[in-house]
Design a protein around this motif. Structure first.
Motif, PDB file in Angstrom:
ATOM      1  N   LEU A 292      -4.090  13.882   1.137  1.00  0.00           N
ATOM      2  CA  LEU A 292      -3.381  12.632   0.842  1.00  0.00           C
ATOM      3  C   LEU A 292      -1.931  12.876   0.430  1.00  0.00           C
ATOM      4  O   LEU A 292      -1.096  11.992   0.556  1.00  0.00           O
ATOM      5  CB  LEU A 292      -4.116  11.857  -0.255  1.00  0.00           C
ATOM      6  CG  LEU A 292      -5.478  11.296   0.144  1.00  0.00           C
ATOM      7  CD1 LEU A 292      -6.116  10.560  -1.029  1.00  0.00           C
ATOM      8  CD2 LEU A 292      -5.363  10.385   1.340  1.00  0.00           C
ATOM      9  N   LEU A 293      -1.625  14.082  -0.047  1.00  0.00           N
ATOM     10  CA  LEU A 293      -0.240  14.424  -0.370  1.00  0.00           C
ATOM     11  C   LEU A 293       0.597  14.594   0.895  1.00  0.00           C
ATOM     12  O   LEU A 293       1.807  14.405   0.872  1.00  0.00           O
ATOM     13  CB  LEU A 293      -0.185  15.710  -1.198  1.00  0.00           C
ATOM     14  CG  LEU A 293      -0.762  15.632  -2.604  1.00  0.00           C
ATOM     15  CD1 LEU A 293      -0.823  17.012  -3.221  1.00  0.00           C
ATOM     16  CD2 LEU A 293       0.063  14.695  -3.468  1.00  0.00           C
ATOM     17  N   ALA A 294      -0.044  14.946   1.998  1.00  0.00           N
ATOM     18  CA  ALA A 294       0.668  15.212   3.248  1.00  0.00           C
ATOM     19  C   ALA A 294       1.068  13.952   4.006  1.00  0.00           C
ATOM     20  O   ALA A 294       1.912  14.005   4.897  1.00  0.00           O
ATOM     21  CB  ALA A 294      -0.192  16.099   4.139  1.00  0.00           C
ATOM     22  N   ILE A 295       0.494  12.798   3.673  1.00  0.00           N
ATOM     23  CA  ILE A 295       0.800  11.548   4.369  1.00  0.00           C
ATOM     24  C   ILE A 295       2.150  11.018   3.887  1.00  0.00           C
ATOM     25  O   ILE A 295       2.424  10.983   2.691  1.00  0.00           O
ATOM     26  CB  ILE A 295      -0.300  10.497   4.106  1.00  0.00           C
ATOM     27  CG1 ILE A 295      -1.655  11.005   4.595  1.00  0.00           C
ATOM     28  CG2 ILE A 295       0.045   9.170   4.761  1.00  0.00           C
ATOM     29  CD1 ILE A 295      -2.812  10.129   4.181  1.00  0.00           C
ATOM     30  N   ASP A 296       3.003  10.612   4.844  1.00  0.00           N
ATOM     31  CA  ASP A 296       4.309  10.048   4.488  1.00  0.00           C
ATOM     32  C   ASP A 296       4.142   8.781   3.665  1.00  0.00           C
ATOM     33  O   ASP A 296       3.172   8.036   3.828  1.00  0.00           O
ATOM     34  CB  ASP A 296       5.117   9.710   5.746  1.00  0.00           C
ATOM     35  CG  ASP A 296       5.670  10.941   6.432  1.00  0.00           C
ATOM     36  OD1 ASP A 296       5.804  11.989   5.780  1.00  0.00           O
ATOM     37  OD2 ASP A 296       5.965  10.845   7.634  1.00  0.00           O
ATOM     38  N   LYS A 297       5.144   8.509   2.826  1.00  0.00           N
ATOM     39  CA  LYS A 297       5.174   7.271   2.042  1.00  0.00           C
ATOM     40  C   LYS A 297       5.466   6.112   2.994  1.00  0.00           C
ATOM     41  O   LYS A 297       6.276   6.223   3.905  1.00  0.00           O
ATOM     42  CB  LYS A 297       6.269   7.343   0.985  1.00  0.00           C
ATOM     43  CG  LYS A 297       6.083   8.473   0.013  1.00  0.00           C
ATOM     44  CD  LYS A 297       7.295   8.597  -0.891  1.00  0.00           C
ATOM     45  CE  LYS A 297       7.172   9.795  -1.792  1.00  0.00           C
ATOM     46  NZ  LYS A 297       8.383  10.018  -2.580  1.00  0.00           N
ATOM     47  N   TYR A 298       4.795   4.979   2.791  1.00  0.00           N
ATOM     48  CA  TYR A 298       5.006   3.817   3.648  1.00  0.00           C
ATOM     49  C   TYR A 298       6.148   2.927   3.172  1.00  0.00           C
ATOM     50  O   TYR A 298       6.801   2.272   3.966  1.00  0.00           O
ATOM     51  CB  TYR A 298       3.732   2.976   3.758  1.00  0.00           C
ATOM     52  CG  TYR A 298       2.665   3.660   4.570  1.00  0.00           C
ATOM     53  CD1 TYR A 298       2.831   3.892   5.920  1.00  0.00           C
ATOM     54  CD2 TYR A 298       1.482   4.082   3.981  1.00  0.00           C
ATOM     55  CE1 TYR A 298       1.876   4.518   6.684  1.00  0.00           C
ATOM     56  CE2 TYR A 298       0.514   4.707   4.732  1.00  0.00           C
ATOM     57  CZ  TYR A 298       0.707   4.933   6.068  1.00  0.00           C
ATOM     58  OH  TYR A 298      -0.256   5.563   6.797  1.00  0.00           O
ATOM     59  N   ALA A 299       6.381   2.864   1.871  1.00  0.00           N
ATOM     60  CA  ALA A 299       7.462   2.027   1.340  1.00  0.00           C
ATOM     61  C   ALA A 299       8.794   2.755   1.515  1.00  0.00           C
ATOM     62  O   ALA A 299       8.900   3.953   1.271  1.00  0.00           O
ATOM     63  CB  ALA A 299       7.220   1.725  -0.125  1.00  0.00           C
ATOM     64  N   LYS A 300       9.796   2.043   1.944  1.00  0.00           N
ATOM     65  CA  LYS A 300      11.151   2.577   2.110  1.00  0.00           C
ATOM     66  C   LYS A 300      12.111   1.812   1.214  1.00  0.00           C
ATOM     67  O   LYS A 300      12.065   0.594   1.164  1.00  0.00           O
ATOM     68  CB  LYS A 300      11.623   2.449   3.573  1.00  0.00           C
ATOM     69  CG  LYS A 300      10.715   3.106   4.579  1.00  0.00           C
ATOM     70  CD  LYS A 300      10.733   4.603   4.445  1.00  0.00           C
ATOM     71  CE  LYS A 300       9.837   5.213   5.525  1.00  0.00           C
ATOM     72  NZ  LYS A 300       9.565   6.591   5.303  1.00  0.00           N
TER      73      LYS A 300
END
Length: 69
Positions: free
Chosen positions: A56-64
């Motif tokens: 789960l740490l490897a998934i990019d953040k969705y909020a920009k």
């Protein structure tokens, strides 16, 4: 630790979301939910912060971060 990713329970709906620690002291931690952009203050005694598994740490953040003029 500020800047670290974790799982935090949002106080409004009591569900768990990925979060980044913004500030922490002995009794409260301020987090930003990285997939939504909102923030919350978590009581450290409530067991509402957990470590995330590596996948789960490897998934990019969705909020920009953005703004309108």
């Amino acid at each position: 630790e500020p800047g670290s990713l974790c799982a935090a329970r949002y106080t409004i709906d009591e569900e768990w979301y990925r979060a980044e620690v913004l500030d922490a002291d002995s009794d409260i931690t301020t987090v930003r939910f990285v997939d939504f952009g909102n923030t919350d203050v978590i009581d450290n005694s409530s067991e509402s912060l957990k470590t995330l598994p590596p996948e789960l740490l490897a998934i990019d953040k969705y909020a920009k971060k953005c703004s309108l003029n």
